[in-house]
Scaffold this active site. Structure first.
Site, mmCIF file in Angstrom:
data_model
loop_
_atom_site.group_PDB
_atom_site.id
_atom_site.type_symbol
_atom_site.label_atom_id
_atom_site.label_comp_id
_atom_site.label_asym_id
_atom_site.label_seq_id
_atom_site.Cartn_x
_atom_site.Cartn_y
_atom_site.Cartn_z
ATOM 1 N N VAL A 37 65.188 -16.275 40.862
ATOM 2 C CA VAL A 37 66.224 -17.044 41.564
ATOM 3 C C VAL A 37 66.124 -18.542 41.261
ATOM 4 C CG1 VAL A 37 66.347 -15.340 43.406
ATOM 5 C CG2 VAL A 37 64.808 -17.298 43.646
ATOM 6 N N GLU A 38 67.183 -19.271 41.601
ATOM 7 C CA GLU A 38 67.282 -20.719 41.409
ATOM 8 C C GLU A 38 67.057 -21.117 39.952
ATOM 9 O OE1 GLU A 38 68.414 -22.456 43.689
ATOM 10 O OE2 GLU A 38 67.573 -22.048 45.666
ATOM 11 N N GLY A 39 67.519 -20.297 39.025
ATOM 12 C CA GLY A 39 67.315 -20.551 37.605
ATOM 13 C C GLY A 39 66.167 -19.711 37.093
#
Length: 804
Positions: free
Chosen positions: A499-501
């Site tokens: 997640v988040e990149g």
């Protein structure tokens, strides 16, 4: 020959000290005049030398001539070589700011910036919340019940989270929130994550990238006044919908659309608004959200709000009970129980006032997201990672002391020591990076590149820590059940990695891809001058860039030959060498970055294996800097030295090896070979931790109630409940260590032939009968053995117990 040596030496000294062109011209003029005075100026060779000097230095000092003869050609070349930049790429580059990352990128870090950063501190209110409601919440959590029986938090936990405003930590008090610092936010998430990743994710998402953050930064006053109090007290549950099946990292490919039009809304005809169609997935809190932050591409074909057809990515905040929204289904992310799922919208009509920030913010959605993403990357996920690492350090260290094989604690085996040292050393690095970065964020810094470094490095290193913990735990780690405290942590690791990149993307594209432009002292200014068509501005920056490159070249050789021994840095006899090595490797990094940019230009962003190595070098230099600052912030305690040395030596070794790998991947290998001679003229000085240091570091996790062990694991949830999964370990650890001196007595008696060989449990009565131990000591041994047995027991189930 002496004159040539003098010429080279003067140029080297001038470059090292970043002398301007004018001072360089004066120095070379003086040298040339001295040479001609000594050797005579009338010979044809000396006349040619004088003419060469004039031809070179007159254009360099006469700016209009320099621009016409040199700069305009470089300007045209760079303009043609620079790749086209999309709007989303440009907005990502403009997000946040730079901080210590820019200092490392410069090759000449200003240590005052790091030294003068105050250590993060909590207010009395924040500390009371950490010690009170956060501790209470942790005590309410049973991870096995949450992940196996309920697949959700219990109702009483949800009620407590809402009542205590855990979802409103970043909302100002005037809107009913807690208004905590970034450091307090991190500490709370870290403590909860050491008890339950489900609860930690539930708390962290509303406080990171979500509607609350977007409203605070961009919302209208009306939107803030209505929604923020509801978000703070849990009346509304927020989710943010960005990722879709066809657009994860590539936001430009987002297929979700909104069209400006007139429609019917709540019985009113001809309301100006947007008709939306979307499909999103992986949305945390989505299944239970009452308000949905939605990113979509906005179009205005009838020009109802402006003169553009394609307005761009826009963000709206929509109640989930709006007609046309389908929401509530769940994904099943690796046996995790946090709420996550897809949602859809079919011909959903919303009024324009649901756009976050109103009509004034249409088309600014990607910029808004990039500006707010720092919280998720720099605070929430790192806090989650540090919580898992500290949890593993404390419990696996204790287990390695409790568990015996071949009649000795497994933590004393050299193979286990290596893993324990990695667990302890990496945990120290993780917490140092977390605390130092939080302190910078509390001071108003928003370093986008550092947030990417933290997201990648801390989640990856946490993965290694937990993997080592699972290896030490062995069979007890792979059999799930109420007694297994590490299995669920191991299972949920890929969530934070993704997640988040996603981490592969973050390492190979974001860290150096952004850093090469954002953190470089001159690249962004050169690009701006080219974009503006400003040759004069480009000329000034370009020649400063040349001077910067010359300094780094000279510094590489000098620091390589001296191993940076004469470099002025902070630090004491324990730390100064590490400061110097950071500075030395920083110069090498900056020098190689310039060479890569010069030779590859825009193609560099497609050389992901190369940019990944640059990211490794920069990341390890940053982490080592944080370790030194963290050690200083904690009072430079002598007992912490094994952790300091392990963390610094491993980080510097990895940074050095990353630079060595870069040299093998640069274009024009003969030139790269010469660059290697400049950067490492006497070889590579940094080595990984020695066997002796590994032993010292591992031993820190095997000793009970020591200040260093407590500092290393400070902030996580700890209990002494003998029926709790981790409480059982704490109780056994203390009991085993309390009985250790008595065990030593029995072993000594065996060596002296007073007792036969055999298992300890079979010798207690004999030792008691021979008055080798007292009744109280025998009881301590019995208590320790019972606690040890309880701690190593593994869950088992009946044939039908595991059926769903």
């Amino acid at each position: 020959m002496l004159w040539i040596i003098a010429f080279i030496l003067i140029l080297w000294i001038l470059s090292y000290h970043k002398a301007s062109i004018h001072w360089t011209t004066l120095a070379i003029t003086a040298l040339l005049a001295a040479y001609l005075l000594v050797n005579g100026a009338s010979s044809s060779s000396n006349l040619s030398l004088w003419m060469t000097y004039l031809i070179v230095f007159i254009p360099l000092n006469v700016i209009p001539l320099r621009q016409w003869l040199i700069s305009r050609w470089v300007f045209k070349f760079m303009k043609a070589a620079l790749p086209a930049m999309s709007q989303t790429e440009r907005e990502a580059l403009e997000a946040g700011n730079t901080w210590w990352d820019a200092e490392l990128f410069s090759g000449s870090p200003n240590w005052d910036i790091l030294q003068n950063l105050p250590a993060a501190k909590f207010t009395k209110e924040e500390q009371a919340f950490i010690d009170g409601p956060t501790e209470t919440l942790c005590g309410m959590l049973n991870d096995w019940d949450i992940t196996h029986n309920r697949m959700d938090l219990p109702p009483e936990v949800w009620d407590y989270i809402k009542k205590q405003k855990f979802c409103g930590m970043m909302i100002p008090k005037k809107y009913g929130g807690l208004e905590f610092s970034e450091s307090a936010h991190s500490e709370i998430v870290m403590k909860i994550s050491s008890r339950s990743s489900t609860a930690a994710v539930t708390v962290m998402v509303p406080n990171s990238l979500g509607p609350g953050k977007l409203l605070l930064n961009y919302g209208t006053e009306e939107q803030k006044n209505y929604y923020l109090p509801r978000l703070a007290n849990g009346e509304d549950i927020p989710a943010f919908a960005l990722t879709s099946p066809h657009a994860g990292s590539d936001a430009g490919a987002m297929p979700d659309t909104g069209v400006v039009c007139y429609g019917n809304y709540k019985g009113q005809d001809k309301v100006l608004g947007i008709r939306l169609n979307w499909e999103k997935r992986y949305i945390t809190l989505g299944p239970i959200a009452t308000v949905l932050g939605l990113a979509f591409k906005l179009y205005d074909p009838d020009h109802l709000i402006g003169d553009k057809d394609n307005i761009g990515i826009t963000v709206a905040l929509i109640p989930t009970n709006t007609p046309g929204i389908s929401i509530g289904r769940r994904h099943f992310p690796l046996d995790s129980a946090f709420q996550n799922g897809p949602n859809w919208g079919k011909d959903v009509f919303i009024p324009m006032d649901m756009i976050i920030g109103g009509v004034a913010q249409v088309g600014n959605g990607w910029k808004m997201l990039m500006q707010c993403l720092t919280t998720g990357r720099a605070i929430s996920l790192p806090a989650l990672s540090v919580g898992a690492a500290k949890f593993t350090s404390r419990n696996i260290g204790a287990y390695a002391r409790i568990r015996k094989q071949f009649n000795m604690p497994i933590g004393e085996f050299e193979g286990i020591e290596e893993a324990l040292a990695r667990v302890a050393g990496e945990t120290y690095i993780l917490d140092a990076a977390r605390q130092v970065t939080n302190a910078a964020l509390d001071q108003g810094e928003k370093p986008a590149v550092i947030s990417a470094i933290l997201k990648y490095e801390l989640t990856e290193r946490m993965r290694r820590v937990v993997n080592d913990g699972m290896d030490i735990l062995g069979g007890a780690g792979i059999c799930l059940g109420p007694k297994n405290y590490l299995g669920r942590v191991y299972q949920v690791i890929p969530v934070s990695i993704t997640v988040e990149g996603a981490n592969i993307l973050t390492r190979t594209m974001m860290i150096f891809g952004q850093g090469a432009v954002r953190c470089h002292p001159y690249i962004q200014q050169e690009m701006a001058a080219i974009a503006d068509g400003n040759l004069a501005a480009f000329d000034q920056v370009f020649f400063k860039h040349i001077g910067h490159w010359g300094h780094n070249k000279a510094a590489c050789l000098w620091l390589g030959l001296t191993n940076a021994r004469f470099l002025a840095t902070p630090g004491d006899k324990q730390t100064k060498r590490y400061y110097r090595q950071i500075a030395r490797l920083s110069v090498g990094f900056a020098f190689l970055a310039d060479y890569a940019l010069l030779t590859l230009g825009g193609a560099l962003k497609r050389k992901e294996r190369l940019s990944g190595r640059f990211a490794d070098a920069l990341s390890n230099l940053y982490l080592c800097s944080c370790v030194l600052k963290h050690y200083q912030n904690q009072g430079s305690k002598k007992e912490d030295l094994p952790l300091l040395h392990w963390a610094c030596q491993e980080s510097l070794y990895r940074a050095q090896q990353a630079l060595a790998d870069i040299l093998t991947k640069l274009p024009f290998p003969p030139i790269a070979f010469m660059l290697q001679a400049l950067i490492f003229p006497l070889g590579k000085p940094n080595k990984p931790a020695s066997d002796a240091l590994v032993h010292q570091t591992a031993a820190l996790l095997l000793a009970a109630d020591t200040p260093v062990r407590d500092r290393l694991t400070q902030g996580i949830y700890i209990n002494n409940n003998p029926v709790d999964a981790t409480g059982r370990i704490e109780v056994a650890f203390k009991a085993v260590l309390a009985a250790a001196p008595i065990e030593a007595k029995i072993k000594l008696a065996q060596k002296q032939k007073q007792l036969p060989k055999g298992e300890l449990s079979t010798l207690v009565s004999d030792a008691l009968a021979k008055n080798l131990i007292s009744k109280e000591e025998a009881q301590l041994l019995a208590t320790a053995e019972q606690a040890r047995l309880e701690a190593i027991m593994v869950d088992d189930f009946g044939a039908g117990d595991l059926r769903v």
